[in-house]
Design a protein around this motif. Structure first.
Motif, PDB file in Angstrom:
ATOM      1  N   ASP A   1       9.516  -4.647  11.239  1.00 10.32           N
ATOM      2  CA  ASP A   1      10.194  -3.399  10.914  1.00 10.32           C
ATOM      3  C   ASP A   1       9.454  -2.224  11.550  1.00 10.32           C
ATOM      4  N   ASP A   2      10.150  -1.116  11.670  1.00 10.54           N
ATOM      5  CA  ASP A   2       9.533   0.109  12.146  1.00 10.54           C
ATOM      6  C   ASP A   2       8.571   0.607  11.067  1.00 10.54           C
ATOM      7  N   TYR A   3       7.296   0.765  11.423  1.00  7.60           N
ATOM      8  CA  TYR A   3       6.258   1.132  10.448  1.00  7.60           C
ATOM      9  C   TYR A   3       6.553   2.470   9.766  1.00  7.60           C
ATOM     10  N   LEU A   4       6.918   3.474  10.549  1.00  5.85           N
ATOM     11  CA  LEU A   4       7.175   4.790   9.965  1.00  5.85           C
ATOM     12  C   LEU A   4       8.367   4.759   9.008  1.00  5.85           C
ATOM     13  N   GLU A   5       9.373   3.989   9.357  1.00 11.44           N
ATOM     14  CA  GLU A   5      10.531   3.844   8.473  1.00 11.44           C
ATOM     15  C   GLU A   5      10.122   3.114   7.195  1.00 11.44           C
ATOM     16  N   TYR A   6       9.267   2.124   7.334  1.00  8.18           N
ATOM     17  CA  TYR A   6       8.774   1.373   6.165  1.00  8.18           C
ATOM     18  C   TYR A   6       8.024   2.306   5.216  1.00  8.18           C
ATOM     19  N   VAL A   7       7.170   3.167   5.764  1.00 11.77           N
ATOM     20  CA  VAL A   7       6.430   4.139   4.946  1.00 11.77           C
ATOM     21  C   VAL A   7       7.405   5.086   4.254  1.00 11.77           C
ATOM     22  N   ARG A   8       8.405   5.564   4.995  1.00 15.42           N
ATOM     23  CA  ARG A   8       9.403   6.473   4.418  1.00 15.42           C
ATOM     24  C   ARG A   8      10.141   5.810   3.249  1.00 15.42           C
ATOM     25  N   ILE A   9      10.510   4.554   3.421  1.00 16.29           N
ATOM     26  CA  ILE A   9      11.225   3.819   2.369  1.00 16.29           C
ATOM     27  C   ILE A   9      10.335   3.650   1.133  1.00 16.29           C
ATOM     28  N   LEU A  10       9.059   3.315   1.349  1.00 16.93           N
ATOM     29  CA  LEU A  10       8.129   3.181   0.215  1.00 16.93           C
ATOM     30  C   LEU A  10       7.989   4.493  -0.538  1.00 16.93           C
ATOM     31  N   CYS A  11       7.880   5.589   0.200  1.00 15.00           N
ATOM     32  CA  CYS A  11       7.760   6.904  -0.437  1.00 15.00           C
ATOM     33  C   CYS A  11       9.003   7.228  -1.253  1.00 15.00           C
TER      34      CYS A  11
ATOM     35  N   GLN B   1       9.083   7.572  -5.141  1.00 13.06           N
ATOM     36  CA  GLN B   1       9.243   9.023  -5.309  1.00 13.06           C
ATOM     37  C   GLN B   1       7.891   9.736  -5.201  1.00 13.06           C
ATOM     38  N   ILE B   2       7.197   9.440  -4.099  1.00 14.73           N
ATOM     39  CA  ILE B   2       5.901  10.048  -3.826  1.00 14.73           C
ATOM     40  C   ILE B   2       5.877  10.544  -2.384  1.00 14.73           C
ATOM     41  N   SER B   3       4.960  11.429  -2.074  1.00 11.43           N
ATOM     42  CA  SER B   3       4.802  11.897  -0.699  1.00 11.43           C
ATOM     43  C   SER B   3       3.981  10.876   0.086  1.00 11.43           C
TER      44      SER B   3
ATOM     45  N   LEU C   1       0.933   8.344  -1.058  1.00 17.72           N
ATOM     46  CA  LEU C   1       0.970   6.924  -0.687  1.00 17.72           C
ATOM     47  C   LEU C   1      -0.349   6.513  -0.037  1.00 17.72           C
ATOM     48  N   PHE C   2      -0.792   7.266   0.955  1.00 21.83           N
ATOM     49  CA  PHE C   2      -2.009   6.895   1.671  1.00 21.83           C
ATOM     50  C   PHE C   2      -3.269   7.096   0.823  1.00 21.83           C
ATOM     51  N   GLU C   3      -3.265   8.055  -0.079  1.00 25.15           N
ATOM     52  CA  GLU C   3      -4.393   8.201  -1.013  1.00 25.15           C
ATOM     53  C   GLU C   3      -4.488   6.979  -1.919  1.00 25.15           C
ATOM     54  N   THR C   4      -3.344   6.502  -2.386  1.00 31.05           N
ATOM     55  CA  THR C   4      -3.291   5.334  -3.270  1.00 31.05           C
ATOM     56  C   THR C   4      -3.777   4.094  -2.536  1.00 31.05           C
ATOM     57  N   ILE C   5      -3.296   3.904  -1.323  1.00 37.50           N
ATOM     58  CA  ILE C   5      -3.677   2.738  -0.532  1.00 37.50           C
ATOM     59  C   ILE C   5      -5.167   2.766  -0.197  1.00 37.50           C
ATOM     60  N   ALA C   6      -5.694   3.939   0.071  1.00 39.64           N
ATOM     61  CA  ALA C   6      -7.106   4.071   0.434  1.00 39.64           C
ATOM     62  C   ALA C   6      -8.041   3.645  -0.702  1.00 39.64           C
TER      63      ALA C   6
END
Length: 120
Positions: free
Chosen positions: A44-54, A58-60, A64-69
């Motif tokens: 899948d397109d990575y950026l689209e995947y990130v957008r879908i997760l957000c 319902q997070i920015s 998302l990246f703070e949580t993953i870190a």
């Protein structure tokens, strides 16, 4: 509590996985976000995947990246050639890259080898 979760990934007929270990301060939703993030399949397109997760959570993207870190992730099929510790990963792009290497050496062992080599 030592929580370690394994996400199975099929590749070339073998089952390999990304192991995640959340920070002890993370809640159930944070863990679910990490699990979903590391389940990215590289087709899948990575950026689209990130957008879908957000959208799903319902997070920015910042949240998302703070949580993953806060969640430690590693590959259970790529180990240090000296101490056999699992290979840590920071982004999904690390997965195919690290698996394509013939061998891998962790920073601790790499430093020890360097010191041994340079002390002669």
């Amino acid at each position: 509590m030592n929580y370690c979760h394994s996400l199975a990934m099929a590749a070339e007929g073998a089952v390999m996985s990304v192991k995640i270990q959340p920070n002890m301060t993370q809640n159930a939703q944070d863990i679910e976000i990490c699990e979903d993030y590391w389940a990215y399949n590289h087709n899948d397109d990575y950026l689209e995947y990130v957008r879908i997760l957000c959208q799903q959570y319902q997070i920015s993207s910042h949240v998302l990246f703070e949580t993953i870190a806060q969640c430690y992730a590693c590959l259970d099929d790529v180990c240090c050639e000296y101490c056999e510790c699992f290979c840590p990963i920071e982004v999904p792009a690390d997965i195919p890259y690290m698996r394509s290497k013939e061998s891998w050496c962790c920073e601790v062992c790499e430093n020890a080898v360097w010191r041994t080599h340079n002390s002669k």
